[in-house]
Write a protein that holds these residues in place. Structure first.
Motif, PDB file in Angstrom:
ATOM      1  N   ARG A  33      -1.315  32.763  -8.855  1.00 53.06           N
ATOM      2  CA  ARG A  33      -0.863  32.780 -10.246  1.00 53.06           C
ATOM      3  C   ARG A  33       0.040  33.977 -10.540  1.00 53.06           C
ATOM      4  NH1 ARG A  33      -4.004  36.453 -13.098  1.00 53.06           N
ATOM      5  NH2 ARG A  33      -5.949  37.081 -12.083  1.00 53.06           N
ATOM      6  N   TYR A  34      -0.006  35.008  -9.649  1.00 51.82           N
ATOM      7  CA  TYR A  34       0.871  36.154  -9.865  1.00 51.82           C
ATOM      8  C   TYR A  34       2.343  35.768  -9.781  1.00 51.82           C
ATOM      9  CZ  TYR A  34      -3.205  39.206  -9.288  1.00 51.82           C
ATOM     10  OH  TYR A  34      -4.410  39.840  -9.424  1.00 51.82           O
ATOM     11  N   LEU A  35       2.629  34.679  -9.047  1.00 47.48           N
ATOM     12  CA  LEU A  35       4.018  34.239  -8.945  1.00 47.48           C
ATOM     13  C   LEU A  35       4.585  33.880 -10.313  1.00 47.48           C
ATOM     14  CD1 LEU A  35       4.217  32.035  -5.723  1.00 47.48           C
ATOM     15  CD2 LEU A  35       5.507  34.095  -6.224  1.00 47.48           C
ATOM     16  N   THR A  36       3.733  33.385 -11.192  1.00 50.25           N
ATOM     17  CA  THR A  36       4.197  33.062 -12.546  1.00 50.25           C
ATOM     18  C   THR A  36       3.823  34.159 -13.534  1.00 50.25           C
ATOM     19  OG1 THR A  36       2.147  31.795 -12.891  1.00 50.25           O
ATOM     20  CG2 THR A  36       4.100  30.589 -12.147  1.00 50.25           C
ATOM     21  N   LYS A  61       7.448  35.643 -14.583  1.00 48.91           N
ATOM     22  CA  LYS A  61       7.657  34.536 -15.491  1.00 48.91           C
ATOM     23  C   LYS A  61       9.131  34.382 -15.831  1.00 48.91           C
ATOM     24  CE  LYS A  61       5.869  32.638 -19.817  1.00 48.91           C
ATOM     25  NZ  LYS A  61       4.980  32.900 -20.974  1.00 48.91           N
ATOM     26  N   GLY A  62       9.618  33.146 -15.712  1.00 49.82           N
ATOM     27  CA  GLY A  62      11.004  32.894 -16.042  1.00 49.82           C
ATOM     28  C   GLY A  62      11.962  33.108 -14.877  1.00 49.82           C
ATOM     29  N   TRP A  63      11.468  33.609 -13.751  1.00 46.48           N
ATOM     30  CA  TRP A  63      12.345  33.818 -12.595  1.00 46.48           C
ATOM     31  C   TRP A  63      12.524  32.509 -11.837  1.00 46.48           C
ATOM     32  CZ3 TRP A  63      11.664  38.989  -9.540  1.00 46.48           C
ATOM     33  CH2 TRP A  63      11.844  40.061 -10.437  1.00 46.48           C
ATOM     34  N   SER A  64      13.685  32.327 -11.289  1.00 46.44           N
ATOM     35  CA  SER A  64      13.934  31.168 -10.434  1.00 46.44           C
ATOM     36  C   SER A  64      13.380  31.460  -9.047  1.00 46.44           C
ATOM     37  CB  SER A  64      15.440  30.897 -10.348  1.00 46.44           C
ATOM     38  OG  SER A  64      16.080  31.960  -9.647  1.00 46.44           O
ATOM     39  N   TRP A  65      13.249  30.425  -8.237  1.00 46.22           N
ATOM     40  CA  TRP A  65      12.790  30.630  -6.863  1.00 46.22           C
ATOM     41  C   TRP A  65      13.820  31.401  -6.052  1.00 46.22           C
ATOM     42  CZ3 TRP A  65       8.222  30.395  -4.646  1.00 46.22           C
ATOM     43  CH2 TRP A  65       7.207  29.738  -5.341  1.00 46.22           C
ATOM     44  N   SER A  95      13.576  36.704  -3.056  1.00 43.61           N
ATOM     45  CA  SER A  95      14.054  38.033  -2.677  1.00 43.61           C
ATOM     46  C   SER A  95      13.190  39.142  -3.257  1.00 43.61           C
ATOM     47  CB  SER A  95      15.510  38.228  -3.151  1.00 43.61           C
ATOM     48  OG  SER A  95      15.592  38.116  -4.554  1.00 43.61           O
ATOM     49  N   SER A  96      12.115  38.768  -3.946  1.00 45.61           N
ATOM     50  CA  SER A  96      11.269  39.760  -4.611  1.00 45.61           C
ATOM     51  C   SER A  96      10.413  40.529  -3.614  1.00 45.61           C
ATOM     52  CB  SER A  96      10.355  39.069  -5.628  1.00 45.61           C
ATOM     53  OG  SER A  96       9.430  39.994  -6.163  1.00 45.61           O
ATOM     54  N   SER A  97      10.342  41.829  -3.809  1.00 47.06           N
ATOM     55  CA  SER A  97       9.473  42.659  -2.980  1.00 47.06           C
ATOM     56  C   SER A  97       8.061  42.717  -3.550  1.00 47.06           C
ATOM     57  CB  SER A  97      10.045  44.082  -2.878  1.00 47.06           C
ATOM     58  OG  SER A  97      10.160  44.661  -4.168  1.00 47.06           O
ATOM     59  N   TYR A  98       7.852  42.136  -4.737  1.00 46.71           N
ATOM     60  CA  TYR A  98       6.516  42.144  -5.335  1.00 46.71           C
ATOM     61  C   TYR A  98       5.614  41.061  -4.754  1.00 46.71           C
ATOM     62  CZ  TYR A  98       8.129  45.364  -8.926  1.00 46.71           C
ATOM     63  OH  TYR A  98       8.616  46.461  -9.578  1.00 46.71           O
ATOM     64  N   GLN A 143      10.335  25.047  -2.152  1.00 48.01           N
ATOM     65  CA  GLN A 143      10.903  25.691  -3.346  1.00 48.01           C
ATOM     66  C   GLN A 143      11.661  26.972  -3.010  1.00 48.01           C
ATOM     67  OE1 GLN A 143       7.401  24.581  -3.387  1.00 48.01           O
ATOM     68  NE2 GLN A 143       6.806  24.641  -5.556  1.00 48.01           N
ATOM     69  N   ILE A 144      11.311  27.573  -1.893  1.00 48.89           N
ATOM     70  CA  ILE A 144      11.884  28.870  -1.510  1.00 48.89           C
ATOM     71  C   ILE A 144      13.389  28.758  -1.280  1.00 48.89           C
ATOM     72  CG2 ILE A 144      12.014  30.465   0.473  1.00 48.89           C
ATOM     73  CD1 ILE A 144       8.963  30.227   0.675  1.00 48.89           C
ATOM     74  N   SER A 145      14.113  29.837  -1.638  1.00 42.92           N
ATOM     75  CA  SER A 145      15.504  29.976  -1.228  1.00 42.92           C
ATOM     76  C   SER A 145      15.488  30.652   0.139  1.00 42.92           C
ATOM     77  CB  SER A 145      16.297  30.833  -2.223  1.00 42.92           C
ATOM     78  OG  SER A 145      17.522  31.242  -1.659  1.00 42.92           O
ATOM     79  N   TRP A 146      15.775  29.906   1.180  1.00 44.61           N
ATOM     80  CA  TRP A 146      15.665  30.446   2.535  1.00 44.61           C
ATOM     81  C   TRP A 146      16.757  31.467   2.830  1.00 44.61           C
ATOM     82  CZ3 TRP A 146      11.644  30.090   5.756  1.00 44.61           C
ATOM     83  CH2 TRP A 146      10.646  29.199   5.404  1.00 44.61           C
ATOM     84  N   ARG A 147      17.870  31.374   2.142  1.00 41.50           N
ATOM     85  CA  ARG A 147      18.903  32.401   2.300  1.00 41.50           C
ATOM     86  C   ARG A 147      18.393  33.744   1.790  1.00 41.50           C
ATOM     87  NH1 ARG A 147      24.357  33.148   2.948  1.00 41.50           N
ATOM     88  NH2 ARG A 147      24.620  30.935   3.390  1.00 41.50           N
ATOM     89  N   ARG A 148      17.793  33.735   0.594  1.00 40.33           N
ATOM     90  CA  ARG A 148      17.309  34.991   0.024  1.00 40.33           C
ATOM     91  C   ARG A 148      16.077  35.506   0.777  1.00 40.33           C
ATOM     92  NH1 ARG A 148      19.747  36.526  -4.790  1.00 40.33           N
ATOM     93  NH2 ARG A 148      18.747  38.504  -4.288  1.00 40.33           N
TER      94      ARG A 148
END
Length: 397
Positions: free
Chosen positions: A225-228, A232-236, A241-244, A258-263
């Motif tokens: 649930r931390y992903l949301t 919150k409001g972030w795109s995949w 690319s998030s370090s969190y 759902q992941i952006s494999w490039r990022r």
């Protein structure tokens, strides 16, 4: 049967033959080394700046050679700013540092560089002796000091407390955290692996910690649930690319569509490993992954890394500023460099430690390197460390 005297004579001859072969081998090795050093001297002719940067950065200077080199640095220095040679000297961990050496040339050293140096024989007395000289931000980050509670207390007003929390050389304990809780920067602490991490520690200081940072560095249990909740409001595209997000193989598998494999391929905060790379070998964006500095070691071990030419030819962006010429994950070789020489930005490749450096390669593209970047540890260790000596330094400089 041979008598004792004959056996003794035969053994003597065998020993003499062995000694002669040994002497011949030594003489041959010395001739080869001499030729190699002569070639080095010729290579450095007209490149004294490059030579001096290598020597001041990495050579184990001492005694008369150190004094001579210091004199050469001062003669070549621009009085308007801190000379790069003196900064290099001050950061050189291979010099035989001592209190006398620091004191005798105190006006010439770059004390910021000295404050970062792991090779200095650090002691409480040494730190106190030059307390008005040190750069205390750099010193507070230096893990090689003889850290203790008493050292911290004795220089309480000097430390940069915002930096101490992330220093992994300090023997942190609950008692030490309690004592200095009001002065520490608690946002810097979650990244520190040497903290005595436990549920008790995170609960005790729960009001001081940033929960997102505890999640980022796996100091508390991860919940999907931390992903949301925290993003919150972030795109995949942003989440990837998030370090969190403490990305693990299972978490990546769960959200693989759902992941952006490039990022994600660019994300340096992942715990990169051979198994992780091999598991998703058909999903990675290899052109991005080979530029990821955090993934380089794992890439070199991977069984699924494509042929370097495939990676290079796949990249439409070529070898520009963000190109693969800076990648230490690609298994570079001279033929590959020669083949793509018209695309490579050699000034960016100059700092790449994974290149199979040799004098021939350097000379082949001598007018295309960034020579300051080329004076790096990889080049020094692979090409020059066994050739440069005190005599060469005095001869060239």
């Amino acid at each position: 049967m041979p008598d004792g005297k004959s056996e003794e004579t035969a053994l003597t001859r065998t020993a003499e033959d062995s000694l002669q072969r040994l002497n011949t081998n030594i003489a041959t090795s010395e001739r080869i080394l001499a030729r190699s050093r002569d070639r080095c001297v010729r290579f450095f002719e007209g490149r004294e700046h490059f030579f001096l940067r290598l020597v001041t950065r990495f050579y184990p200077l001492s005694g008369r050679t150190l004094e001579y080199c210091l004199k050469c640095c001062l003669e070549r220095s621009d009085s308007e700013r801190m000379p790069p040679y003196l900064t290099d000297l001050s950061r050189n961990e291979n010099i035989r540092w001592s209190r006398d050496l620091l004191a005798d040339h105190s006006e010439n050293w770059d004390w910021i560089g000295l404050s970062k140096n792991a090779g200095i024989p650090w002691s409480a007395g040494l730190i106190q002796q030059f307390s008005d000289r040190w750069d205390w931000i750099s010193l507070s980050n230096n893990e090689h000091l003889p850290w203790s509670g008493s050292l911290i207390d004795s220089l309480d007003d000097c430390w940069r407390w915002g930096n101490l929390g992330s220093n992994e050389g300090i023997p942190w304990s609950m008692a030490l955290l309690d004592k200095h809780a009001e002065k520490l920067n608690w946002k810097s602490i979650p990244s520190n692996d040497t903290m005595p991490w436990s549920d008790g520690l995170t609960e005790r200081y729960s009001r001081r910690f940033d929960k997102k940072l505890l999640v980022k560095y796996n100091r508390t249990e991860w919940k999907d649930r931390y992903l949301t909740q925290y993003e919150k409001g972030w795109s995949w595209y942003q989440k990837s690319s998030s370090s969190y997000v403490p990305w693990s193989a299972d978490l990546i598998e769960k959200y693989s569509d759902q992941i952006s494999w490039r990022r994600l391929s660019q994300n340096e905060s992942l715990t990169w490993s051979k198994n992780l790379i091999d598991r998703f070998s058909n999903r990675w964006m290899w052109g991005q992954l080979v530029r990821n500095k955090s993934a380089c070691d794992a890439l070199r071990e991977s069984d699924t890394l494509p042929d370097p030419e495939e990676v290079i030819e796949y990249e439409e962006t070529g070898f520009g500023q963000y190109g693969v010429c800076t990648s230490e994950g690609i298994k570079w070789n001279v033929d590959l460099i020669n083949k793509y020489e018209n695309y490579i930005r050699f000034e960016w490749m100059s700092s790449n430690k994974s290149i199979p450096w040799e004098i021939e390669l350097i000379e082949s593209y001598s007018n295309r390197w960034d020579w300051d970047k080329l004076a790096n540890k990889g080049v020094y260790e692979k090409v020059f460390s066994k050739k440069i000596d005190d005599k060469m330094i005095e001869k060239i400089l």
